[in-house]
Write an enzyme that holds these catalytic residues in place. Sequence first.
Site, PDB file in Angstrom:
ATOM      1  N   SER A  67      36.727  -9.092  58.648  1.00 10.94           N
ATOM      2  CA  SER A  67      37.193  -8.840  60.013  1.00 10.94           C
ATOM      3  C   SER A  67      38.585  -9.416  60.222  1.00 10.94           C
ATOM      4  O   SER A  67      38.803 -10.613  60.017  1.00 10.94           O
ATOM      5  CB  SER A  67      36.244  -9.482  61.037  1.00 10.94           C
ATOM      6  OG  SER A  67      36.866  -9.464  62.310  1.00 10.94           O
ATOM      7  N   GLY A 126      32.945 -12.091  76.955  1.00 13.15           N
ATOM      8  CA  GLY A 126      32.075 -11.467  77.942  1.00 13.15           C
ATOM      9  C   GLY A 126      32.269  -9.969  78.069  1.00 13.15           C
ATOM     10  O   GLY A 126      31.801  -9.356  79.016  1.00 13.15           O
ATOM     11  N   SER A 128      31.270  -7.998  75.629  1.00 10.62           N
ATOM     12  CA  SER A 128      30.248  -7.483  74.709  1.00 10.62           C
ATOM     13  C   SER A 128      30.760  -7.133  73.327  1.00 10.62           C
ATOM     14  O   SER A 128      30.432  -6.077  72.771  1.00 10.62           O
ATOM     15  CB  SER A 128      29.551  -6.253  75.303  1.00 10.62           C
ATOM     16  OG  SER A 128      28.765  -6.637  76.360  1.00 10.62           O
ATOM     17  N   SER A 129      31.544  -8.040  72.747  1.00 10.32           N
ATOM     18  CA  SER A 129      31.973  -7.793  71.371  1.00 10.32           C
ATOM     19  C   SER A 129      30.764  -7.735  70.439  1.00 10.32           C
ATOM     20  O   SER A 129      30.763  -6.986  69.455  1.00 10.32           O
ATOM     21  CB  SER A 129      32.984  -8.850  70.913  1.00 10.32           C
ATOM     22  OG  SER A 129      32.480 -10.148  71.127  1.00 10.32           O
ATOM     23  N   ASP A 174      24.149  -4.322  77.808  1.00 11.25           N
ATOM     24  CA  ASP A 174      25.387  -4.203  77.027  1.00 11.25           C
ATOM     25  C   ASP A 174      25.294  -3.072  76.020  1.00 11.25           C
ATOM     26  O   ASP A 174      26.214  -2.257  75.878  1.00 11.25           O
ATOM     27  CB  ASP A 174      25.676  -5.509  76.275  1.00 11.25           C
ATOM     28  CG  ASP A 174      25.818  -6.688  77.221  1.00 11.25           C
ATOM     29  OD1 ASP A 174      25.915  -6.460  78.432  1.00 11.25           O
ATOM     30  OD2 ASP A 174      25.835  -7.828  76.735  1.00 11.25           O
TER      31      ASP A 174
HETATM   32  C1  GLA Z   1      24.831 -10.519  78.947  1.00  8.03           C
HETATM   33  C2  GLA Z   1      23.558  -9.893  78.405  1.00  8.03           C
HETATM   34  C3  GLA Z   1      23.082  -8.739  79.283  1.00  8.03           C
HETATM   35  C4  GLA Z   1      23.017  -9.142  80.758  1.00  8.03           C
HETATM   36  C5  GLA Z   1      24.288  -9.873  81.183  1.00  8.03           C
HETATM   37  C6  GLA Z   1      24.190 -10.443  82.573  1.00  8.03           C
HETATM   38  O1  GLA Z   1      25.897  -9.614  78.884  1.00  8.03           O
HETATM   39  O2  GLA Z   1      23.745  -9.441  77.088  1.00  8.03           O
HETATM   40  O3  GLA Z   1      21.841  -8.263  78.826  1.00  8.03           O
HETATM   41  O4  GLA Z   1      21.881  -9.925  81.012  1.00  8.03           O
HETATM   42  O5  GLA Z   1      24.636 -10.923  80.300  1.00  8.03           O
HETATM   43  O6  GLA Z   1      24.086  -9.421  83.499  1.00  8.03           O
END
Ligand code: GLA
Length: 388
Positions: A67, A126, A128-129, A174
């Site tokens: 990576s 935050g 969602s990597s 996510d």
């Molecule tokens: C993270 C989790 C999700 C969700 C959010 C809060 O992103 O992976 O499933 O719970 O936090 O909304």
Amino acid sequence: MISDDVQKEFNDKFGYDSSRVFFSPGRINLIGEYTDFNGGHVFPCAISMGIYAAYGERKDNTIRMFSGNVPDAGIVEISLDNLAYNKADSWTNYPKGMMVQIIEHGYKIGHGFDLAVYGNLPDAAGLSSSAAIELLTGEIINDVFSLGISELDLVKYGQLVENKYIGVNSGIMDQFAIGMGKKDQAVLLDTNTLDYDYVPVEMGDRVIVIMNTKKHRELADSKYNERRAQCEEALKRLQVGLPIKSLGDLTESEFDENSYLINDDVLIRRARHAVFENQRTLQAKDALVNNDLKTFGKLINASHVSLHYDFEVTGKELDTLAETAWKQPGVVGARMTGAGFGGCAIAIVDRDKVDAFTKNVGDVYEKEIGHPAEFYIAEISDGPKEIK
Ligand code: GLA
């Protein structure tokens, strides 16, 4: 072009040209935070910032991964015959976990491969990597080995990676937001039934600005699992007097009338957030459909306040960004997005005020927190795909 960079990275590391290039987006959540493991609604969208992967086929069972975002981990070499979690394997535990899920669901990964990944999705921010790398791996393997797994199943496998392999008891938001992502659309998902609706995100002269606290956090080390356990305990106590399956089954007044059953101030606040946030999410969807951005903005502000006081997952960095954003001209609303504890917030801002907005919020943030924030304009994008 990041896709060129990732191909170059592949050639540098593995000494031959990759044959295919794939992409997976990250996500923001407009509203509906911490509702997904409470049987409520979420309202996220996939974004154009994401992770690219260059792929090359191998004849043996070896898998090599590199990576460009985690260069210190070097080339991680594993075998298809041993996909067990190993902390030393660093970020590659996410692709490994996805391979484990695919195999456990009865599919065959025929041979090894080389993979170089590189992205413009900030790590542990935050956005969602981790879900992005899970769905990216799913997309590549499904495609390369012609497995015919549905996108929804890949989404579910991604959640299982978090729950069973990484040890984060996250919900499905996510992976769903990324896997089912659609350009210029947000997806309203009922996490109880998995019914969903796409809603066009038309903001006219406004844009969504992502504000990054640059405070890194890993969910595995955060209070995430504790919050989930608190919600489950509150639900259990409510179920003594109410025939409900999840907190998402309750309206605000049903909750208020029955919250005495919980009999604990912290647990009441956690559950109240989940119930009210679910209702706010439904109202926000209607507001967006009706092009009522003023109402939409008020709802996202209220979401942040609830995540601060009732759910307690914001922290000084996110509060500084959101609260400073609220005071700027041309802002209809701002809130943290994702799990909190650092990471990112979003703001909906008049397009012609964005420069002043980022300057003002950036200055206040740096003065208060001691390091600069970063700002990006969100473009809402499609889910994972092959790009070359
Ligand atoms: C993270 C989790 C999700 C969700 C959010 C809060 O992103 O992976 O499933 O719970 O936090 O909304």
